[in-house]
Write an enzyme that holds these catalytic residues in place. Structure first.
Site, PDB file in Angstrom:
ATOM      1  N   HIS A 279       0.909  -1.402   0.140  1.00  0.00           N
ATOM      2  CA  HIS A 279      -0.026  -0.019   0.047  1.00  0.00           C
ATOM      3  C   HIS A 279       0.825   1.088   0.101  1.00  0.00           C
ATOM      4  O   HIS A 279       1.867   1.326   0.809  1.00  0.00           O
ATOM      5  CB  HIS A 279      -0.785   0.030   1.278  1.00  0.00           C
ATOM      6  CG  HIS A 279      -2.289  -0.447   1.080  1.00  0.00           C
ATOM      7  ND1 HIS A 279      -2.873  -1.627   0.840  1.00  0.00           N
ATOM      8  CD2 HIS A 279      -3.260   0.508   0.888  1.00  0.00           C
ATOM      9  CE1 HIS A 279      -3.775  -1.670   0.730  1.00  0.00           C
ATOM     10  NE2 HIS A 279      -4.307  -0.289   0.670  1.00  0.00           N
ATOM     11  N   SER A 330       0.576  -3.438   4.186  1.00  0.00           N
ATOM     12  CA  SER A 330       1.027  -2.146   4.882  1.00  0.00           C
ATOM     13  C   SER A 330       2.695  -1.674   4.781  1.00  0.00           C
ATOM     14  O   SER A 330       3.140  -2.784   4.951  1.00  0.00           O
ATOM     15  CB  SER A 330       0.682  -1.929   6.211  1.00  0.00           C
ATOM     16  OG  SER A 330       1.254  -1.025   6.741  1.00  0.00           O
ATOM     17  N   THR A 696      11.900  19.378  -2.507  1.00  0.00           N
ATOM     18  CA  THR A 696      11.226  20.726  -2.367  1.00  0.00           C
ATOM     19  C   THR A 696       9.730  20.539  -1.847  1.00  0.00           C
ATOM     20  O   THR A 696       8.952  19.501  -2.221  1.00  0.00           O
ATOM     21  CB  THR A 696      11.180  21.368  -3.878  1.00  0.00           C
ATOM     22  OG1 THR A 696      10.528  20.729  -4.701  1.00  0.00           O
ATOM     23  CG2 THR A 696      12.544  21.712  -4.284  1.00  0.00           C
TER      24      THR A 696
HETATM   25 ZN   LIG Z   1      -6.103   0.290  -0.324  1.00  0.00          ZN
END
Ligand SMILES: [Zn+2]
Length: 759
Positions: A279, A330, A696
């Protein structure tokens, strides 16, 4: 943890929740009213008058990066930076898509968003395929239909629904507002026409560039393992899968990266596509800067390395880091902890003893989200670099593509000789509202709810209508929160018609899937498709999953994961047999490819194209002003005179600014800032960085009376050449020329020169 409670008295929390819900509903109603108001104006959407200042933002700057390939013929190389940059605002709404959090509006720009396109064509034959990876949360059906329409008008039958794959990287820090289904209007505050347009045009532009730059080339494939970059965010769901199945894998996430390398016949490098399941949520939902997250940073590093001496986003080499079966994966590798007490909340409901589910958040690996993004992005980049350099297995063979539109609300799946099951009309479960450890929900929902909550169910029934018994039964054990499949006003809330698609480039089969498959769902799909190829005379195919393609249908969990009803399962919208249905459908496509029968596939029912012109609660642009005695672009806070070339030094300047949306409206491509270095040799200033750089940051902050400020930061990286530098800002402000006419006027701001010295 959705307990039973009395309906007679409300706690304070409940009152707050009711107020929140009522506000949400009012917002929806307002949107709908606006929808009908604007529809009557025949396309020219006029906003009901008092127009709050600062406007909708959407900030999708697309860089058309065309990379194309021909299996043994042309490659259409990559990027010639064609930013159809449409960036936008901030603080005033540039809604971000991904966390479904209406509070998350854009407040500036960390990196640009790009569309990267690759075309592979047969040297003599008529077959060709297009793969696009776009830095957006997901590809919506609306985006897809509009892109296909433009391609048809430009290229006739060359690029079609069957041979064009559009895949979103799934960054959660991009724009929202490009959906035609009602559910998505709630968090995106409607359908934002400028956002939609800039995404569609950016994608088409990237395909145009690829098309124009095709050359003869060769393809190579390689695979390898990326370590320390993922965790499974629903490990308890994963454990519900049969042990015999889990035993075959060493990890509860897919660590494998598959990489496709492209060179021309002379061996010049053209680009790459990599697929890896993670993700892009290293940037969390407190972020307000538009950016392409960890995978975008990997693209940036690779392209910067290959396009030496060019500004970010420029140069011919294109590196796409595309999404895959990332549903339960994750990047926040330190895992879930309670934000208030610091203890672990790695439990089946992801809840904390104090504060419940909303305190349980995953972190890491960096000290803040910027560093986490860089660490994960760098890991992915380094593995890709190694695989790219060592890639030696050539991909050859014919091209083919198979596609169908399917009514996913009613697919019947033969599980075995005696059992047939069906998919359901779409619905989201209670745990959908809980969010995940990567972005928790705002209300008191928890993951893993298999029972409804009488309190919320009653509110749902009153406001949205009760789900039919058929739908309730079909989704068991999911307690339904949003009965989207039975909500059709003013348009359906979720899609019924979904794309299924496989593109084969020789021995590489790309499965374009319409959502987020979990780790095990992805494995089952890949293996089923592989077996189908094997049994029909195409053994040894490399099967990859390209995620977030073509139309967004949320998640696809396995049947066993579905029973636990964590977030991914509650978001498996077509019910417990969604995965089985997809496996059956993709096997059909694979068989057709293997047996050369794609022509015989029924195209299926065409998806609808709703007559929504523009519909948004975002305010439109109005006249702006500068403080007394100042003008636009004047410096309010100056840079220091000197910085040292060490990590942590930030050159920073604040200008009298204007709404960045003005600039986006005025050009298909706009660069908001440059870092410039003085050259003693030529006695002139040279641009060394632009706003696509990850070093930046561009912040816009809105004040009162039409005033706003812009702050530009340059996070000076170690290794910066000592010398004299300055920062420049490019904007447009809105000026009234007469009673009827307001125009946009370009302006610039410039900092003083400053010195960077060796540490
Ligand atoms: Zn998702």
């Amino acid at each position: 943890m959705a307990g039973k409670r009395s309906r007679c008295s409300f706690s304070r929390l409940e009152l707050i929740l009711i107020v929140c819900l009522v506000l949400m509903i009012s917002l929806t109603v307002a949107l709908l009213v606006l929808h009908f108001l604007t529809r009557n104006t025949n396309g020219k959407c006029s906003y009901p008058s008092p127009v709050p200042q600062g406007c909708p933002g959407q900030d999708f700057s697309d860089r058309g990066t065309g990379g194309g390939l021909q299996v043994t013929a042309e490659l259409s190389p990559p990027p010639s930076s064609v930013p159809v940059t449409h960036r936008n605002d901030q603080r005033a709404p540039l809604l971000q898509m991904g966390y479904a959090n209406p509070e998350q509006v854009g407040g500036g720009l960390l990196s640009r968003l790009y569309s990267r396109a690759f075309i592979v064509a047969e040297p003599q034959g008529s077959q060709r395929v297009v793969f696009v990876s776009a830095d957006i949360g997901m590809v919506s059906q609306r985006v897809r239909l509009e892109v296909l329409k433009q391609l048809r008008s430009k290229y006739g039958e060359l690029y079609r629904q069957d041979n064009v794959i559009l895949s979103g990287t799934h960054t959660h820090s991009g724009p929202g507002g490009y959906f035609q289904y009602t559910l998505f209007w709630i968090t995106s505050r409607g359908l934002v026409q400028p956002t939609l347009k800039s995404i569609v045009n950016g994608i088409v532009k990237s395909i145009d560039i690829a098309h124009e730059n095709m050359k003869k080339g060769r393809l190579f494939i390689n695979r390898g393992t990326v370590e320390n970059s993922q965790i499974n965010r629903s490990p308890f769901s994963y454990l519900a899968n049969p042990q015999s199945e889990r035993k075959r894998y060493s990890s509860n996430t897919d660590k494998e990266m598959v990489l496709l390398k492209m060179v021309d016949v002379e061996g010049h490098e053209l680009g790459l596509i990599s697929w890896f399941a993670v993700h892009p949520v290293s940037m969390n939902n407190s972020n307000h800067l538009v950016n392409s997250d960890n995978v975008g940073y990997a693209s940036y590093l690779f392209e910067q390395e290959k396009n030496k001496g060019m500004l970010p986003g420029e140069g011919p080499f294109v590196a796409a880091f595309a999404s895959s079966n990332l549903g339960d994966v994750s990047p926040n590798t330190r895992g879930p902890f309670c934000a208030n007490t610091g203890e672990s909340c790695d439990n089946p409901q992801s809840t904390c003893p104090v504060g419940g589910a909303s305190m349980c958040m995953a972190k890491g690996p960096g000290k803040d989200m910027f560093e986490s993004t860089r660490i994960i992005g760098q890991n992915i980049y380094l593995k890709a670099k190694e695989l790219y350099e060592k890639a030696s297995q050539e991909v050859t063979g014919p091209l083919s593509s198979a596609h169908q539109w399917v009514n996913m609300t009613n697919v019947s799946v033969e599980l075995n000789a005696t059992h047939t099951v069906r998919t359901c009309k779409p619905a989201l479960g209670h745990s959908f509202a809980a969010g995940t450890i990567d972005g928790v929900g705002a209300l008191n929902f928890t993951q893993g709810s298999v029972e409804g909550d009488p309190f919320w169910d009653q509110i749902r029934d009153q406001l949205l209508g009760e789900p039919s018994n058929e739908t309730k039964a079909c989704h068991q054990p999911k307690p339904i929160l949003f009965n989207t499949g039975e909500m059709t006003w003013p348009h359906p809330w979720h899609p019924d018609i979904v794309d299924v698609q496989i593109v084969a480039i020789g021995s590489l089969a790309i499965l374009a899937v319409p959502g987020e498959f979990t780790t095990m769902s992805g494995r089952r799909l890949r293996e089923a498709v592989q077996r189908e190829f094997d049994s029909h005379g195409s053994p040894g195919m490399n099967v990859v999953i390209a995620g977030l393609c073509n139309v967004y249908t949320h998640y696809i969990a396995t049947y066993e994961e579905y029973q636990l009803q964590r977030y991914e399962a509650a978001s498996t919208i077509y019910g417990p047999h969604t995965l089985s249905a997809y496996i059956q459908l993709y096997r059909g496509l694979a068989k057709a490819i293997a047996l050369n029968g794609t022509q015989e596939l029924s195209p299926g029912p065409e998806p609808p194209f709703f007559n929504v012109t523009s519909l948004t609660l975002l305010p439109s642009l109005s006249v702006e002003s500068a403080p007394a005695g100042k003008t636009f672009g004047d410096v309010l806070e100056e840079v220091r005179q000197e910085y040292r070339e060490v990590r942590g030094e930030v050159a920073e300047v604040t200008f009298v600014g204007a709404n960045p949306r003005n600039s986006a409206e005025n050009a298909t491509e706009h660069n908001f800032l440059t870092v410039e270095r003085y050259s003693n040799i030529s006695s002139s200033w040279r641009v060394v960085l632009n706003d696509a750089s990850w070093d930046t940051r561009f912040y816009w902050s809105k004040g009162t009376s039409g005033r706003s400020n812009v702050t530009i930061e340059w996070h000076i990286p170690a290794g910066t050449e000592p010398g004299v530098y300055r920062l420049r800002y490019f904007g447009h402000y809105k000026k009234r020329v007469n009673f009827l006419r307001v125009i946009s006027v370009p302006f610039e701001g410039l900092s003083s020169a400053f010195q960077i010295t060796a540490p």
